[in-house]
Design an enzyme around this catalytic site. Structure first.
Site, PDB file in Angstrom:
ATOM      1  N   PRO A   2       0.659  -1.245  -0.108  1.00 20.79           N
ATOM      2  CA  PRO A   2      -0.030  -0.146   0.043  1.00 20.79           C
ATOM      3  C   PRO A   2       0.947   1.342  -0.038  1.00 20.79           C
ATOM      4  CG  PRO A   2      -0.739  -1.618   1.806  1.00 20.79           C
ATOM      5  CD  PRO A   2       0.711  -2.078   1.059  1.00 20.79           C
ATOM      6  N   GLU A   3       0.660   2.168  -0.892  1.00 23.54           N
ATOM      7  CA  GLU A   3       1.263   3.433  -1.010  1.00 23.54           C
ATOM      8  C   GLU A   3       0.365   4.455  -0.261  1.00 23.54           C
ATOM      9  OE1 GLU A   3       2.974   3.765  -4.816  1.00 23.54           O
ATOM     10  OE2 GLU A   3       3.306   1.498  -5.054  1.00 23.54           O
TER      11      GLU A   3
END
Length: 275
Positions: A2-3
């Site tokens: 996840p960014e």
């Protein structure tokens, strides 16, 4: 992994679901999830109320009414779900926070790479993980004045430099490929070979990609789901990442995939020429 957009979507979902809720019980099923003493973590979190959910780059910040914050890094596969359904708890559920409304905040992590740490809220800026973070897109600090010297002091390839969270934070492999495609910068270009226009474009397209990613609910390329179990749609708007073998949306040349700094990297060999 996840960014920034994905973590922001999780943050927004959790605010609606658990802000103001009291944590009545804490169960840690995987001891290495916690940085520090596990029993102390449980004792200090149990009985507190969740006052707010914040974020810094890829770190989720769960603020408590006792003056402490749970710093949560999802790493590769970490996910939060809020539910009163017992079937939502499985062998990958490593932390379970029981809430005063009968719901449970469940942290699942197939890969077990995620971490949580309890830290004094007013001292978050001196936490080692938070302290080293560079400016992030969509923030007041994300300017050419701040970003340019951080990039230009490196001789390494720009792809590796942009993945360095101390240079600029929040972007990972997916969004860096997209930013470089938009900016027409070859991922192996030495960072100190870039000009002012390149830096301005990195800033411009980093902001654009983060905004688009948030509006699209994040990218579900592999397994990302938000706190309500919904997938994102940003993957439908990607131009480079995962597009190897398909025509470039800009010029029609086939997108290629190479390894840069050990990371799979996607670019257009015609639009993105190495300097």
């Amino acid at each position: 992994m996840p960014e920034m957009p994905e973590v922001e979507i999780v943050r927004r979902g959790l605010i609606k679901q658990i802000q103001g809720r009291k944590i009545t019980n804490v169960e840690i099923r995987y001891q290495n999830l916690i940085t520090g003493d596990v029993e102390q973590f449980i004792d200090m979190v149990t009985g507190t109320t969740i006052t707010d959910i914040g974020r810094r780059a890829k770190f989720l910040l769960i603020h408590l009414d006792n003056g402490y914050t749970i710093i949560s890094h999802l790493r590769m596969e970490g996910k939060y779900r809020v539910s009163n359904d017992p079937s939502m708890i499985d062998k990958h559920s490593h932390a379970i926070f029981s809430l005063d409304d009968g719901q449970k905040l469940i942290y699942n992590d197939v890969r077990k790479f995620g971490r949580m740490q309890l830290w004094r809220t007013h001292d978050l800026s001196v936490n080692k993980s938070i302290q080293k973070l560079g400016p992030e897109p969509l923030s007041d600090e994300f300017t050419a004045e701040n970003v340019k010297p951080r990039i230009m002091r490196h001789r390494k390839d720009i792809k590796t430099v942009l993945l360095d969270q101390s240079v600029m934070s929040g972007l990972g492999n997916i969004y860096v490929d997209e930013v470089l495609w938009n900016a027409k910068i070859h991922p192996e270009t030495p960072a100190n070979h870039l000009n002012d226009e390149d830096i301005d474009n990195i800033i411009k397209y980093s902001n654009m990609e983060m905004k688009m990613g948030i509006e699209a609910g994040g990218s579900t390329v592999r397994s990302y789901l938000d706190s309500t179990g919904h997938a994102g749609h940003m993957q439908d708007f990607l131009h480079a990442y995962g597009k190897e073998g398909t025509p470039c949306d800009r010029c029609g040349t086939e997108i290629v995939k190479i390894k840069v700094g050990g990371r799979g990297t996607h670019f257009c060999p015609k639009c993105q020429v190495i300097k």
